[in-house]
Enzyme design. Sequence first.
Site, mmCIF file in Angstrom:
data_model
loop_
_atom_site.group_PDB
_atom_site.id
_atom_site.type_symbol
_atom_site.label_atom_id
_atom_site.label_comp_id
_atom_site.label_asym_id
_atom_site.label_seq_id
_atom_site.Cartn_x
_atom_site.Cartn_y
_atom_site.Cartn_z
ATOM 1 C CE1 TYR A 1 4.067 0.080 14.348
ATOM 2 C CE2 TYR A 1 4.249 0.475 16.707
ATOM 3 C CZ TYR A 1 3.545 -0.032 15.626
ATOM 4 O OH TYR A 1 2.326 -0.636 15.823
ATOM 5 C CE1 TYR B 1 -5.214 13.094 3.219
ATOM 6 C CE2 TYR B 1 -7.153 12.372 2.013
ATOM 7 C CZ TYR B 1 -5.809 12.684 2.037
ATOM 8 O OH TYR B 1 -5.075 12.601 0.892
ATOM 9 C CB VAL C 1 -1.009 0.043 1.179
ATOM 10 C CG1 VAL C 1 -1.995 -1.107 1.054
ATOM 11 C CG2 VAL C 1 -0.325 0.023 2.523
#
Length: 315
Positions: free
Chosen positions: A145, A159, A57
Site C-alpha cells: 500500500y 504528469y 481501473v
Amino acid sequence: MRILVTGGAGFIGSHLCELLLAQGHEVTCVDSLLTAGKGNLEHLTGRPGFSFRQGDVSAGLRHRGPLEQVLHLASPASPVDYYRYPVETLMVGSYGTHHALELARSKGAVFLLTSTSEVYGDPQEHPQREEYWGNVNPVGPRSVYDEAKRYAEAVTMAYHRAYGLPTRIARIFNTYGPRLRAGDGRAIPNFIRQALAGEPLTVYGDGSQTRSFCYVADLMQGLSRLALSEVVEPVNLGNPQEMTVLELAQKIIALTGSQSVIVHQPLPQDDPKVRRPDITRALQRLGWEPATGLEEGLRETIRWFRETPGALGPG
Ligand code: UDP
C-alpha cells in the site's frame, strides 16, 4: 461539472459522490467492487446525474464525453484488505493511477489523487508535515500500500511536470464515519462492532501507538476544496486530535455503554508508532480545518452502526 470518481463505491468514495451530486455536478462512479459493496451507493442509484460502472481501473479506464475532473480514489485501503489483495493494491496504485491520469490528460481535466498518511510509514518526525519524506520498509507487508501510493504520487507529479496536467494530491489520515465496513479490520469499526456485540475489544500491542481520527464529513470539505484549488503540492487532510489506541478503545466502550473488556493481541509488523497530521498547509492554502470533535463523530458513527441493517455484519 462532469466528474469521474474511481473507487466511488468505497467508504470515502461514496460520501464524495454524494457531496458532488448535492453540489449539482454530474458524477460517474467506476469501481471494481473488490473491497466495497454496491450498498454504499444504493441511495444514489437512479438519481439524476449519477451513473455507476463496474470496472477495474488497473485494466483500463475509458469514458465517453467530456470531463472536468477525474478523482482517483480506487484502492484497497484498510490493512486487512491490502494484506488480502497485495498485488491488486500495487496494480491499482501503479497501472490504475496511470490509466486515470491518461484519462484526465485526454479530457483536459483536473486530476486528484487520494494518497495517504502511510507515505510517511513509521514516521521519525512528529507531527508529519508534507515536507517529510517518510520512513517506509520497502519489503514489509505494508509496503504494497505504502509504495503503491508513493509511486502514485510520483507518477502524478511526473504528469504535472511533463505535460502540465493540473494535479492535486490529498494525503488522507485515518478517517471514520457512517459506511465504514464492520469487517474491514480497522480499529474504529472493529471496536464499535466488538463493543456493541459485548465481545472483547482487540487492542494490538500495548495500545500506546497513536492515531488521529478525522470525521468523514470534515474530510469531504477538505477534498472538495482541494479539488477546486490550484495547490499542486501534496496536502495533509486529517484531524490533529491525537490519542493512543488504548484510549480510543476505552472511549468506544464508554460511548456505547458496553460491558466489553479489552484484550491485547500481537502488534502487526511495521505498525506506525505515532501519527498526527500537521495541517498548516491545508489551513493556509485551502482555509480548511476539521470541525467535528472525536466524541461527536464517534456518537454519530455508533448510531449509524446501531441503526443500519447489516452494518454490523461481516461484509
Ligand atoms: N488496531 C487495534 N485493534 C484492532 C484494529 C487495529 O489495536 O482491532 C490498531 C492498529 O494496530 C493500529 C491502529 O489500531 O495501531 C489503527 O489501525 P487501523 O487498521 O485502523 O489503521 P492504520 O492506521 O493502521 O492504517
